[in-house]
Design a protein around this motif. Structure first.
Motif, PDB file in Angstrom:
ATOM      1  N   MET A  51       1.171  -1.252   0.159  1.00 16.70           N
ATOM      2  CA  MET A  51      -0.006  -0.415   0.192  1.00 16.70           C
ATOM      3  C   MET A  51       0.928   1.296   0.078  1.00 16.70           C
ATOM      4  O   MET A  51       2.043   1.618   0.728  1.00 16.70           O
ATOM      5  CB  MET A  51      -0.774   0.176   0.913  1.00 16.70           C
ATOM      6  CG  MET A  51      -1.703  -1.061   1.135  1.00 16.70           C
ATOM      7  SD  MET A  51      -2.757  -0.242   3.083  1.00 16.70           S
ATOM      8  CE  MET A  51      -2.526  -0.644   3.684  1.00 16.70           C
ATOM      9  N   LYS A 108       0.733   5.765  -0.446  1.00 15.08           N
ATOM     10  CA  LYS A 108      -0.142   6.566  -1.684  1.00 15.08           C
ATOM     11  C   LYS A 108       0.009   8.069  -2.941  1.00 15.08           C
ATOM     12  O   LYS A 108       1.204   7.333  -3.165  1.00 15.08           O
ATOM     13  CB  LYS A 108      -0.242   7.789   0.246  1.00 15.08           C
ATOM     14  CG  LYS A 108       1.443   8.639  -0.389  1.00 15.08           C
ATOM     15  CD  LYS A 108       2.713   9.151   0.777  1.00 15.08           C
ATOM     16  CE  LYS A 108       3.600  10.403   0.467  1.00 15.08           C
ATOM     17  NZ  LYS A 108       3.592  11.178  -0.691  1.00 15.08           N
ATOM     18  N   SER A 157      -4.681  13.158  -1.321  1.00 13.00           N
ATOM     19  CA  SER A 157      -5.444  11.331  -1.382  1.00 13.00           C
ATOM     20  C   SER A 157      -4.694  10.295  -1.509  1.00 13.00           C
ATOM     21  O   SER A 157      -3.129  10.597  -1.076  1.00 13.00           O
ATOM     22  CB  SER A 157      -6.541  11.653  -3.240  1.00 13.00           C
ATOM     23  OG  SER A 157      -5.366  10.868  -3.809  1.00 13.00           O
ATOM     24  N   GLU A 184      -4.701   6.138  -0.060  1.00 13.19           N
ATOM     25  CA  GLU A 184      -5.520   5.246   0.088  1.00 13.19           C
ATOM     26  C   GLU A 184      -6.106   5.111   0.801  1.00 13.19           C
ATOM     27  O   GLU A 184      -5.723   4.591   2.300  1.00 13.19           O
ATOM     28  CB  GLU A 184      -4.366   3.598   0.099  1.00 13.19           C
ATOM     29  CG  GLU A 184      -4.710   2.433  -1.129  1.00 13.19           C
ATOM     30  CD  GLU A 184      -3.758   1.298  -0.701  1.00 13.19           C
ATOM     31  OE1 GLU A 184      -4.452   0.264  -0.437  1.00 13.19           O
ATOM     32  OE2 GLU A 184      -3.096   1.717  -1.273  1.00 13.19           O
ATOM     33  N   GLN A 185      -7.035   4.660   1.228  1.00 12.09           N
ATOM     34  CA  GLN A 185      -8.511   4.469   2.431  1.00 12.09           C
ATOM     35  C   GLN A 185      -7.787   3.079   3.129  1.00 12.09           C
ATOM     36  O   GLN A 185      -7.125   1.995   2.580  1.00 12.09           O
ATOM     37  CB  GLN A 185     -10.024   3.530   1.730  1.00 12.09           C
ATOM     38  CG  GLN A 185     -10.736   4.684   2.029  1.00 12.09           C
ATOM     39  CD  GLN A 185     -12.375   4.066   1.475  1.00 12.09           C
ATOM     40  OE1 GLN A 185     -12.202   3.004   0.607  1.00 12.09           O
ATOM     41  NE2 GLN A 185     -13.608   3.923   2.477  1.00 12.09           N
ATOM     42  N   THR A 189      -6.128   3.701   5.336  1.00 11.79           N
ATOM     43  CA  THR A 189      -4.205   3.710   5.813  1.00 11.79           C
ATOM     44  C   THR A 189      -4.326   5.048   6.938  1.00 11.79           C
ATOM     45  O   THR A 189      -5.466   5.851   6.702  1.00 11.79           O
ATOM     46  CB  THR A 189      -3.303   4.742   4.311  1.00 11.79           C
ATOM     47  OG1 THR A 189      -3.804   5.517   4.440  1.00 11.79           O
ATOM     48  CG2 THR A 189      -3.266   3.646   3.261  1.00 11.79           C
ATOM     49  N   ASP A 212       3.428   1.863   5.845  1.00 12.76           N
ATOM     50  CA  ASP A 212       3.020   3.071   4.941  1.00 12.76           C
ATOM     51  C   ASP A 212       3.494   4.152   6.023  1.00 12.76           C
ATOM     52  O   ASP A 212       3.320   4.975   5.720  1.00 12.76           O
ATOM     53  CB  ASP A 212       1.206   3.253   5.170  1.00 12.76           C
ATOM     54  CG  ASP A 212       0.912   1.468   4.290  1.00 12.76           C
ATOM     55  OD1 ASP A 212       2.334   1.148   3.492  1.00 12.76           O
ATOM     56  OD2 ASP A 212      -0.013   0.896   3.832  1.00 12.76           O
TER      57      ASP A 212
END
Ligand code: GLU
Length: 295
Positions: free
Chosen positions: A1, A3, A40, A42-43, A45, A252
């Motif tokens: 994951m 960003k 924006s 990633e959902q 995180t 992350d």
């Protein structure tokens, strides 16, 4: 994951727009961190969570001039504060939406683990023992342990000189300097408080003959206690890489913090943060040290 990354140029451009629009948000020492508009992530995180929330809680010191200081007007100042503002800015959070929490040396791991703070930026040395409980991004600065004495004291010249003296030495509970100094002075000559400003008071009133912690912190105390005529011995005897403490295992978020530091080095805000704070006293602006891997 990972960003979604913005280039440094895009960040700089959106920052200029934002500052133009709201007239800046400089803190009392004159530093103002770039604030990314609508970043924006990633959902799911940590970054998405803080960005959505629009605020963040950061632990720092409140009585360390030039690094983490709450001034008489109640405003936050210093290089650690500026680094916190830089990271928050990359999350789209302006300086006035940061909740600052006083984080004494011995409480830092606990505050991260129990959620009292979202991260710690507080002259916080990265080491293996602490890394068992928290994760570190950075380092964003390299300090070294030193000693502060009264200017008329010429018998204390470094840690070795403490072995055969009866000098009392002050440091802070839960700090790396308070542990390392035990190689040179026994328990009966060690005075520990919860913060270094109390040590400076103890040096001022003659309760101790030396204060030991990082050179960066001592530099701030020398300037703050100008009338006392303190000086830093200038003989460092450790390496203290300053990290940003976060929840253990949040790779992350660690990578995001490192990327924010890299962006700040590229767009000049890292140097600006230094020059508006510690750089008012220190001679040289540091380069961002080589960042460690988060994995
Ligand atoms: N950098 C050292 C540490 O993290 C000393 C400074 C402090 O206590 O904040 O323990």
């Amino acid at each position: 994951m990972r960003k979604g990354k913005l280039t440094a140029a895009a960040v700089a451009a959106s920052t200029t727009l934002l500052l133009g629009a709201c007239g800046g948000g400089a803190s009392s020492d004159g530093f103002s961190a770039p604030v990314v508009e609508d970043p924006s992530f990633e959902q799911g995180t940590t970054m998405a969570h803080y960005a959505e929330q629009g605020e963040i809680t950061i632990g720092t010191k409140f009585d360390q001039p030039l690094f983490g200081m709450k001034n008489l007007q109640g405003e936050m100042e210093g290089f650690d504060v500026a680094i916190g503002e830089i990271i928050a800015g990359q999350l789209g959070i302006p300086a006035d939406k940061i909740n600052w929490k006083k984080a004494p040396s011995k409480n830092r791991e606990k505050y991260i683990q129990d959620g009292t703070v979202d991260m710690v930026v507080a002259t916080y040395t990265i080491n293996d023992e602490r890394a068992e409980r928290v994760s570190f991004a950075g380092p964003y600065y390299e300090a070294g342990q030193d000693l502060m004495v009264r200017a008329d004291n010429d018998s204390i010249t470094g840690p070795e000189s403490l072995r055969d003296s009866d000098a009392k030495v002050c440091s802070a509970h839960g700090s790396t300097p308070s542990e390392r100094i035990r190689e040179y002075v026994d328990e009966s000559r060690l005075v520990l408080f919860d913060s270094y400003s109390k040590c400076a008071d103890a040096l001022s009133n003659g309760q101790v003959q030396a204060v030991t912690t990082d050179d960066a912190i001592l530099m701030g105390l020398v300037s703050d206690y100008e009338q006392d005529n303190f000086e830093v011995v200038g003989n460092t005897f450790s390496e203290e890489p300053y990290g940003v403490g976060i929840l253990k295992g949040d790779t992350d978020f660690c990578e995001f913090v490192n990327e924010s530091l890299r962006t700040a080095a590229e767009n000049g805000s890292y140097a600006e943060a230094w020059e508006s704070t510690a750089g008012k006293v220190a001679e040289k602006t540091p380069e961002l040290p080589e960042l460690r891997s988060c994995g």
